[in-house]
Scaffold this active site. Structure first.
Site, mmCIF file in Angstrom:
data_model
loop_
_atom_site.group_PDB
_atom_site.id
_atom_site.type_symbol
_atom_site.label_atom_id
_atom_site.label_comp_id
_atom_site.label_asym_id
_atom_site.label_seq_id
_atom_site.Cartn_x
_atom_site.Cartn_y
_atom_site.Cartn_z
ATOM 1 N N GLU A 91 0.813 -1.211 0.000
ATOM 2 C CA GLU A 91 0.000 0.000 0.000
ATOM 3 C C GLU A 91 0.845 1.258 0.000
ATOM 4 O OE1 GLU A 91 -3.153 -1.986 3.117
ATOM 5 O OE2 GLU A 91 -2.567 0.097 3.369
ATOM 6 N N CYS A 112 2.909 8.288 1.914
ATOM 7 C CA CYS A 112 3.318 7.288 2.903
ATOM 8 C C CYS A 112 3.636 6.000 2.149
ATOM 9 C CB CYS A 112 2.159 7.091 3.884
ATOM 10 S SG CYS A 112 2.441 5.764 5.056
ATOM 11 N N CYS A 119 4.885 -7.657 7.905
ATOM 12 C CA CYS A 119 5.862 -7.172 8.880
ATOM 13 C C CYS A 119 6.107 -8.264 9.909
ATOM 14 C CB CYS A 119 5.349 -5.904 9.572
ATOM 15 S SG CYS A 119 6.550 -5.217 10.737
ATOM 16 N N CYS A 123 3.341 -6.028 16.165
ATOM 17 C CA CYS A 123 2.743 -5.172 17.188
ATOM 18 C C CYS A 123 1.265 -5.551 17.282
ATOM 19 C CB CYS A 123 2.916 -3.703 16.821
ATOM 20 S SG CYS A 123 4.647 -3.259 16.638
ATOM 21 N N CYS A 126 -1.579 -3.665 15.182
ATOM 22 C CA CYS A 126 -1.305 -3.249 13.804
ATOM 23 C C CYS A 126 -1.734 -4.289 12.781
ATOM 24 C CB CYS A 126 0.192 -2.972 13.662
ATOM 25 S SG CYS A 126 0.685 -2.536 11.988
ATOM 26 N N GLY A 195 5.414 -2.584 6.944
ATOM 27 C CA GLY A 195 6.769 -3.086 7.158
ATOM 28 C C GLY A 195 7.586 -2.234 8.103
ATOM 29 N N SER A 227 10.084 6.051 9.980
ATOM 30 C CA SER A 227 9.460 5.654 11.245
ATOM 31 C C SER A 227 9.900 4.240 11.606
ATOM 32 C CB SER A 227 7.943 5.707 11.094
ATOM 33 O OG SER A 227 7.316 5.223 12.266
ATOM 34 N N SER A 250 8.056 4.911 16.832
ATOM 35 C CA SER A 250 6.733 4.436 17.250
ATOM 36 C C SER A 250 6.865 3.967 18.691
ATOM 37 C CB SER A 250 6.280 3.275 16.361
ATOM 38 O OG SER A 250 6.013 3.750 15.071
ATOM 39 N N HIS A 252 4.486 4.532 21.585
ATOM 40 C CA HIS A 252 3.194 3.952 22.008
ATOM 41 C C HIS A 252 3.109 3.517 23.460
ATOM 42 C CE1 HIS A 252 2.770 4.325 17.802
ATOM 43 N NE2 HIS A 252 3.050 3.104 17.446
ATOM 44 N N ASN A 326 -6.769 3.785 15.253
ATOM 45 C CA ASN A 326 -7.664 3.498 14.139
ATOM 46 C C ASN A 326 -8.126 2.053 14.247
ATOM 47 O OD1 ASN A 326 -8.671 4.507 11.637
ATOM 48 N ND2 ASN A 326 -6.651 5.393 11.278
ATOM 49 N N CYS A 369 -2.038 1.872 8.112
ATOM 50 C CA CYS A 369 -1.388 1.061 7.096
ATOM 51 C C CYS A 369 -1.654 -0.425 7.243
ATOM 52 C CB CYS A 369 0.096 1.347 7.127
ATOM 53 S SG CYS A 369 0.366 3.054 6.712
HETATM 54 N N1 SAH Z 1 7.089 -0.271 11.194
HETATM 55 C C1 SAH Z 1 7.282 1.136 11.350
HETATM 56 C C2 SAH Z 1 6.657 1.956 10.259
HETATM 57 C C3 SAH Z 1 5.255 1.589 9.804
HETATM 58 S S1 SAH Z 1 3.903 1.758 10.934
HETATM 59 C C4 SAH Z 1 6.794 1.584 12.686
HETATM 60 O O1 SAH Z 1 6.152 0.821 13.369
HETATM 61 O O2 SAH Z 1 7.113 2.711 13.049
HETATM 62 C C5 SAH Z 1 3.424 3.447 10.857
HETATM 63 C C6 SAH Z 1 2.739 3.936 12.123
HETATM 64 O O3 SAH Z 1 1.352 3.552 12.178
HETATM 65 C C7 SAH Z 1 3.378 3.378 13.387
HETATM 66 O O4 SAH Z 1 3.581 4.390 14.319
HETATM 67 C C8 SAH Z 1 2.332 2.395 13.840
HETATM 68 O O5 SAH Z 1 2.471 2.113 15.186
HETATM 69 C C9 SAH Z 1 1.053 3.099 13.475
HETATM 70 N N2 SAH Z 1 -0.137 2.260 13.477
HETATM 71 C C10 SAH Z 1 -0.218 0.940 13.212
HETATM 72 N N3 SAH Z 1 -1.484 0.518 13.325
HETATM 73 C C11 SAH Z 1 -2.227 1.586 13.659
HETATM 74 C C12 SAH Z 1 -3.623 1.799 13.919
HETATM 75 N N4 SAH Z 1 -4.482 0.813 13.831
HETATM 76 N N5 SAH Z 1 -4.026 3.049 14.240
HETATM 77 C C13 SAH Z 1 -3.150 4.073 14.291
HETATM 78 N N6 SAH Z 1 -1.838 3.949 14.060
HETATM 79 C C14 SAH Z 1 -1.371 2.713 13.748
HETATM 80 FE FE1 SF4 Z 2 5.375 -3.678 11.953
HETATM 81 FE FE2 SF4 Z 2 5.302 -1.045 12.482
HETATM 82 FE FE3 SF4 Z 2 3.034 -2.499 12.362
HETATM 83 FE FE4 SF4 Z 2 4.721 -2.839 14.390
HETATM 84 S S1 SF4 Z 2 3.582 -0.976 13.898
HETATM 85 S S2 SF4 Z 2 3.722 -4.493 13.217
HETATM 86 S S3 SF4 Z 2 6.692 -2.590 13.378
HETATM 87 S S4 SF4 Z 2 4.437 -2.096 10.681
#
Ligand code: SAH
Ligand code: SF4
Length: 385
Positions: A91, A112, A119, A123, A126, A195, A227, A250, A252, A326, A369
């Site tokens: 994406e 983006c 990945c 997490c 995600c 990723g 990121s 990230s 959190h 989200n 994402c």
């Molecule tokens: N893997 C890297 C980059 C991609 S994720 C990372 O984790 O930083 C991009 C961002 O979107 C990260 O901060 C991630 O934690 C956040 N993210 C993932 N799922 C999400 C969701 N459902 N709602 C809001 N942010 C989210």
């Molecule tokens: Fe991977 Fe980033 Fe999603 Fe964590 S938040 S699963 S590192 S894409």
């Protein structure tokens, strides 16, 4: 498998052309076709001799991302689902700087981009990690995301003008009509798609170099944000790269207790290691780091958390970007009420921390994402595909 032409730097192309006995100005012509005009086929490169085009086609691939699905419209956030040469999906999300509140067209856009298929970091909140990791993206697949989005934008503009031929798919049309030069749509990149970018380090850095180079994308390094979920050793490596990227962590969670619950990567690189790497990065680069903090109800949104978070932000001279969670289909997490988010940001500000609360753009189209890909792959599976 042939090496893709968009994974080579200018120097590498010059060496290749020299070895072929081709004059150096041909490299400049090729680069103009690839990056200024976003050519999608060798045939389109009309000022290169046929023999050279044949030699290029024999030795290199020229892969173009195929659009599988798109959500959103040109004046809002647009989400592109691409199919890669091996059938995998990734994406990219295009976000206008000022969504057209008053009907005006925005000329500044953030894209983006993804760096992996799936990945490995899993997490808990995600969508990108839900089905695990499939593979790294190649340099050209990272670079192509910008070009493919811009190709589509042009097609859409033409379609609005009623000039699009109904019988042609967009990509076919793009193959025949490369873009006008000097019309870069994307001027800001965030590597926040699917990723973990720092787990595909070498391809990421090479792709960003190509996107930054004046002969390539021409996008300033200061307008590129990487990121990471917190790969401490790679953050240290990034600190000594010559390019001035922006870094977002990230986070959190501001304690190991919270982070361990939602981010398995914290077991490998607990906070003291992550923060140590960020401190070094900050010292070497002298650049401000952004701490990303998704607010998830009942997990990390209590006012108690603002104290360790503020302490971390101050220690790193970082700003905090708060993002209400989200919703991801199939996962139990939800975003806190608006008042809770507002109180959280106010508490950080009271502690003299620069904090912003993102009032989601594109939340309505699964902009977080990995969600569109997941949905599409599951639909295909259910359809027996
Ligand atoms: N893997 C890297 C980059 C991609 S994720 C990372 O984790 O930083 C991009 C961002 O979107 C990260 O901060 C991630 O934690 C956040 N993210 C993932 N799922 C999400 C969701 N459902 N709602 C809001 N942010 C989210
Ligand atoms: Fe991977 Fe980033 Fe999603 Fe964590 S938040 S699963 S590192 S894409």
């Amino acid at each position: 498998m042939l090496t893709d032409i968009k994974s080579l730097t200018r120097e590498e192309l010059e060496a290749q052309f020299k070895a072929w006995g081709e004059p150096a100005y041909r490299v400049a012509q090729l680069l103009d076709w690839l990056y200024a005009r976003r050519a999608a086929s060798w045939e389109a490169m009309s000022n290169l001799p046929k023999t050279l085009r044949a030699k290029l086609a024999e030795n290199f691939s020229l892969q173009v991302l195929e659009l599988a699905r798109k959500q959103g419209s040109p004046d809002t956030t647009q989400k592109f689902l691409w199919q890669l040469a091996d059938g995998a999906f990734i994406e990219s999300v295009l976000i206008p700087a000022n969504p057209a509140l008053y009907g005006e067209a925005s000329d500044r856009h953030t894209l983006c981009i993804s760096t992996q298929v799936g990945c490995a970091y899993g997490c808990r909140f995600c969508a990108s990690g839900l089905d695990g990791w499939k593979r790294n993206l190649g340099v050209h697949e990272i670079v192509e995301q910008i070009l493919a989005v811009e190709r589509w934008n042009e097609i859409e503009i033409k379609a609005e003008g009623g000039k699009r031929k109904a019988e042609m798919s967009g990509v076919e049309e793009a193959r025949l009509q490369p873009s006008a030069p000097d019309s870069r749509l994307v001027d800001n990149l965030v590597v926040m798609g699917m990723g973990e970018p720092l787990a595909n380090y070498d391809n990421l850095i090479k792709a960003l170099k190509i996107l930054n180079a004046p002969w390539g994308g021409g996008i300033g390094a200061r307008r590129m944000t990487i990121s990471t979920s917190g790969l401490a050793p790679q953050i240290r490596k990034l600190a000594v790269e010559p390019m001035q990227f922006r870094l977002a962590i990230s986070l959190h969670g501001a304690t190991d207790e919270v982070r361990n619950r939602i981010m398995p990567v914290n077991k490998k690189y607990p906070l003291h290691e992550l923060v140590g790497a960020c401190e070094d990065y900050q010292k070497v680069k002298g650049r401000m780091i952004t701490l990303e903090y998704i607010l998830i109800a009942g997990i990390n949104d209590s006012l108690e958390q603002t104290r360790p978070l503020a302490a971390l932000a101050k220690r790193l001279y970082a700003k905090v970007n708060l993002i209400p969670y989200n919703k991801v289909e199939g996962l139990p997490w939800v975003r806190p009420a608006d008042e809770v988010c507002e109180r959280f940001v106010a508490a950080l500000e009271k502690n003299d921390v620069t904090a912003t609360l993102r009032r989601e753009k594109g939340g309505d189209i699964d902009a977080a994402c990995g969600q569109l890909r997941l949905k599409t792959e599951r639909e295909l599976k259910n359809a027996g595909g």
